[in-house]
Design a protein around this motif. Structure first.
Motif, short mmCIF file in Angstrom:
data_model
loop_
_atom_site.label_atom_id
_atom_site.label_comp_id
_atom_site.label_asym_id
_atom_site.label_seq_id
_atom_site.Cartn_x
_atom_site.Cartn_y
_atom_site.Cartn_z
N TYR A 161 -15.08 -7.51 -3.14
CA TYR A 161 -14.13 -6.94 -3.60
C TYR A 161 -12.77 -7.55 -3.16
CZ TYR A 161 -18.06 -3.81 -3.91
OH TYR A 161 -19.30 -3.04 -4.42
N TYR A 162 -11.83 -6.96 -4.14
CA TYR A 162 -10.26 -7.31 -3.95
C TYR A 162 -9.53 -6.13 -4.55
CZ TYR A 162 -10.68 -9.00 -8.69
OH TYR A 162 -11.00 -9.35 -9.98
N ASN A 163 -8.42 -6.03 -4.12
CA ASN A 163 -7.29 -5.12 -4.95
C ASN A 163 -6.63 -5.82 -6.07
OD1 ASN A 163 -6.20 -2.19 -4.66
ND2 ASN A 163 -4.50 -3.62 -4.56
N ALA A 164 -6.39 -5.20 -7.06
CA ALA A 164 -5.75 -5.76 -8.10
C ALA A 164 -4.65 -4.83 -8.63
CB ALA A 164 -6.79 -5.94 -9.23
N ASP A 165 -3.29 -5.22 -8.42
CA ASP A 165 -1.97 -4.46 -8.65
C ASP A 165 -1.32 -5.20 -9.74
OD1 ASP A 165 -0.07 -2.88 -8.66
OD2 ASP A 165 0.71 -3.21 -6.38
N GLY A 166 -1.37 -4.48 -11.01
CA GLY A 166 -0.60 -5.29 -11.86
C GLY A 166 -0.64 -4.49 -13.12
N TYR A 167 -0.35 -5.31 -14.51
CA TYR A 167 -0.41 -4.80 -15.74
C TYR A 167 -0.94 -5.99 -16.69
CZ TYR A 167 4.30 -7.02 -15.90
OH TYR A 167 5.12 -8.19 -15.95
N TYR A 205 -33.22 -1.01 7.21
CA TYR A 205 -33.37 -2.22 6.72
C TYR A 205 -32.22 -2.77 5.96
CZ TYR A 205 -38.21 -0.72 7.15
OH TYR A 205 -39.19 -0.35 8.00
N SER A 206 -31.05 -2.19 6.12
CA SER A 206 -29.72 -2.69 5.60
C SER A 206 -29.01 -3.96 6.23
CB SER A 206 -28.75 -1.61 5.99
OG SER A 206 -29.15 -0.56 5.00
N THR A 207 -28.47 -4.77 5.50
CA THR A 207 -27.93 -5.90 5.85
C THR A 207 -26.34 -5.85 5.49
OG1 THR A 207 -29.72 -7.13 5.58
CG2 THR A 207 -27.78 -8.29 5.73
N PHE A 208 -25.43 -5.52 6.30
CA PHE A 208 -24.00 -5.20 6.21
C PHE A 208 -23.30 -6.69 6.34
CE2 PHE A 208 -25.71 -1.16 7.66
CZ PHE A 208 -25.45 -0.43 6.69
N ARG A 209 -22.77 -6.84 5.08
CA ARG A 209 -21.90 -8.18 5.03
C ARG A 209 -20.38 -7.96 4.98
NH1 ARG A 209 -21.47 -10.34 0.47
NH2 ARG A 209 -21.87 -8.44 -0.76
N ILE A 210 -19.67 -8.88 5.73
CA ILE A 210 -18.36 -8.43 5.72
C ILE A 210 -17.82 -8.66 4.41
CG2 ILE A 210 -17.85 -9.07 8.11
CD1 ILE A 210 -16.85 -11.98 6.81
N ASN A 211 -16.57 -8.09 3.99
CA ASN A 211 -16.06 -8.26 2.47
C ASN A 211 -15.26 -9.55 2.69
OD1 ASN A 211 -15.84 -7.63 -0.35
ND2 ASN A 211 -13.77 -7.43 0.44
N PRO A 212 -15.56 -10.88 1.78
CA PRO A 212 -14.72 -12.13 2.21
C PRO A 212 -13.30 -11.91 1.67
CG PRO A 212 -16.19 -12.08 0.46
CD PRO A 212 -16.75 -10.75 1.13
N ILE A 293 -14.09 -24.86 -14.11
CA ILE A 293 -12.84 -24.65 -13.54
C ILE A 293 -11.94 -25.86 -13.26
CG2 ILE A 293 -11.43 -23.49 -11.76
CD1 ILE A 293 -13.90 -21.76 -11.12
N THR A 294 -11.08 -26.04 -13.94
CA THR A 294 -9.97 -27.10 -13.73
C THR A 294 -8.91 -26.88 -13.00
OG1 THR A 294 -8.45 -26.67 -15.87
CG2 THR A 294 -10.60 -28.22 -16.03
N GLY A 295 -8.25 -27.71 -12.17
CA GLY A 295 -7.52 -27.35 -11.32
C GLY A 295 -7.74 -26.67 -9.85
N GLU A 296 -7.02 -26.13 -9.03
CA GLU A 296 -7.30 -25.64 -8.04
C GLU A 296 -7.37 -24.08 -8.10
OE1 GLU A 296 -8.60 -26.88 -5.30
OE2 GLU A 296 -8.19 -28.90 -5.87
N ALA A 297 -8.38 -23.26 -7.97
CA ALA A 297 -8.55 -21.97 -8.07
C ALA A 297 -8.86 -21.19 -6.56
CB ALA A 297 -9.90 -21.56 -9.12
N PRO A 298 -8.25 -19.98 -6.57
CA PRO A 298 -8.72 -19.26 -5.37
C PRO A 298 -10.21 -19.02 -5.32
CG PRO A 298 -7.63 -17.78 -7.07
CD PRO A 298 -7.52 -19.18 -7.37
N GLU A 299 -10.62 -19.08 -3.88
CA GLU A 299 -12.21 -19.07 -3.75
C GLU A 299 -12.68 -17.89 -4.48
OE1 GLU A 299 -12.43 -19.04 0.62
OE2 GLU A 299 -11.69 -20.88 0.61
N PHE A 300 -12.07 -16.76 -4.73
CA PHE A 300 -12.78 -15.70 -5.20
C PHE A 300 -13.19 -15.48 -6.79
CE2 PHE A 300 -8.78 -14.18 -6.57
CZ PHE A 300 -8.80 -13.27 -7.43
N LYS A 301 -12.45 -16.64 -7.22
CA LYS A 301 -12.48 -16.97 -8.69
C LYS A 301 -13.61 -18.36 -9.02
CE LYS A 301 -9.67 -14.56 -11.04
NZ LYS A 301 -9.89 -13.53 -11.94
N ASN A 302 -14.24 -18.84 -7.79
CA ASN A 302 -15.13 -19.87 -8.06
C ASN A 302 -16.48 -19.29 -8.67
OD1 ASN A 302 -13.48 -22.11 -7.22
ND2 ASN A 302 -14.10 -21.82 -5.16
#
Length: 421
Positions: A161-167, A205-212, A293-302
């Motif tokens: 997850y991430y937060n998106a603030d925009g329009y 039996y849960s496996t809790f991952r951090i949110n990257p 993906i061309t160029g350099e993208a942020p990791e969450f877009k890979n």
């Protein structure tokens, strides 16, 4: 509301509470009920109704995850060519979401409007959206409500997850009945969000991952982008014939010089789905996805493959990169449309056999080019392959997947409330 009803019923069954009747849609021949997230699994639209809608936060009004905890709100879906009226103005519809995240102690929202144009046939859709809410890039792996159910009951959260603030503003045109084209302009501030809860009803039996983080070097990214989308043979066209196919393509253009973007990249994806109905109880399904993906993208877009909804016997997102190929082939046998008062009886039992093939890796040559296909470098020998079997009835399915070639993996067991695609 059927989506919410299905989620609440599944939740009540898990908690041992009384369940109400569930409306189930079925058709002559093979049942095409799409699961608890029906809206995400229609046509070839990367998990949303239209590729253009993927440029905006994808969320649900009742959900649970390790970032928001329990989220309760109210949501109106986008019109998507349907007739609507607002304050007496024909073919205008408001859409949006407002709700409260318990774990973040935060009010979240999105609000927008759409206007369809056309009398006998709607051919143009204009819209806009203002938002500040939690979102994810992983909705195509498992739907929002299916993921909320597994997160709440067992602690398995398959989204990041991430937060998106925009329009943004968008237009979708339908020049022909079998063709949709669209474009969107977006301005967003993306922010990393932390894991805030590890609650689940059954946590043994849960496996809790951090949110990257959205990127290892950035916790906040300012981005302007253009998104272009194309769908050939949308979900409502030729869907119930013996043979049908649908194709979608999407381009996210963020390599916009002079905008002050933190990252300059272009992301291209194409997805094709084909279905062949051999008889009333045999259905062949094939999904093929590819992207670069061309160029350099942020990791969450890979791109990231592995785990539920993609390569079912590989580790979650174990294959990442700026180029990707994924193939999912399934055969469903013995599926029936017999239901009693909304719940499947024994005659709705079916078997699915599947083969997942794919790979994703980083191609350094893409960092210095804007051509998404000239340097595409993935051979058949580099693909990983999983095979498995599923047993199900109605929207419930249990699967076992095993790696058979390629990258390392392990035998995996899945319980699904949605189709893989």
């Amino acid at each position: 509301m059927r989506v919410i009803t299905a989620f609440l019923i599944a939740l009540s069954v898990t908690l041992g509470l009384p369940a109400q009747d569930l409306e189930v849609k079925f058709y002559e021949g093979i049942d095409l009920y799409e699961g608890i997230d029906e809206k995400f699994y229609s046509g070839s639209n990367f998990g949303v109704k239209n590729p253009i809608y993927s440029a905006y936060p994808v969320s649900g009004m009742i959900r649970h995850n390790r970032v928001d905890g329990l989220f309760l709100g109210y949501q109106e879906e986008k019109m998507d060519w349907n007739n609507a009226n607002f304050l007496g103005i024909e073919n205008v519809d408001l859409h949006g979401l407002i709700g409260y995240s318990v774990a973040q102690d935060q009010l979240q929202y999105s609000i927008g409007a759409e206007k369809s144009v056309g009398t006998k046939r709607k051919w143009l859709l204009l819209g806009g959206d203002l938002h500040n809410t939690t979102s994810t890039e992983d909705y195509w792996r498992t739907g929002i409500y299916e993921n909320a159910l597994t997160s709440f009951t067992t602690g398995f959260d398959y989204h990041d997850y991430y937060n998106a603030d925009g329009y943004g503003f968008y237009a979708i045109i339908k020049p022909l009945r079998f063709l949709e084209l669209g474009a969107s302009y977006n301005v967003d501030e993306f922010s990393s969000v932390e894991m805030n809860t590890d609650f689940s009803v059954i946590s043994k039996y849960s496996t809790f991952r951090i949110n990257p983080a959205i990127d290892s070097d950035f916790d906040q990214i300012n981005q302007q982008s253009l998104t272009f989308g194309l769908t050939v043979n949308p979900r409502t066209v030729n869907r119930y014939s013996s043979v049908w196919s649908t194709v979608s393509a999407r381009a996210e253009i963020a390599d916009l010089r002079g905008t002050g973007n933190d990252f300059f990249y272009n992301k291209y994806q194409v997805e094709a789905k084909s279905y062949f109905r051999l008889d009333h109880t045999t259905l062949f399904k094939w999904r093929l996805m590819a992207g670069s993906i061309t160029g350099e993208a942020p990791e969450f877009k890979n791109f990231a493959l592995g785990g539920i909804g993609s390569m079912r016997a590989l580790g979650y997102k174990s294959l990442t990169g700026n180029q990707m190929v994924l193939s999912n082939l399934e055969v469903e046998l013995g599926k029936s449309t017999n239901y009693r008062e909304g719940w499947p009886d024994l005659s709705s039992f079916y078997i699915s056999l599947f083969l997942d093939s794919g790979s994703s890796m980083f191609n350094q040559s893409y960092s210095g080019t804007t051509n998404p296909i000239s340097d595409f470098d993935l051979s058949f020998s580099e693909l990983s392959h999983n095979a498995g079997i599923g047993l199900g009835f109605g929207m419930f399915r249990a699967e076992v997947a095993k790696p058979i070639a390629g990258s390392e993996g392990r035998t995996s067991f899945w319980i699904r409330f949605n189709p893989t695609f």
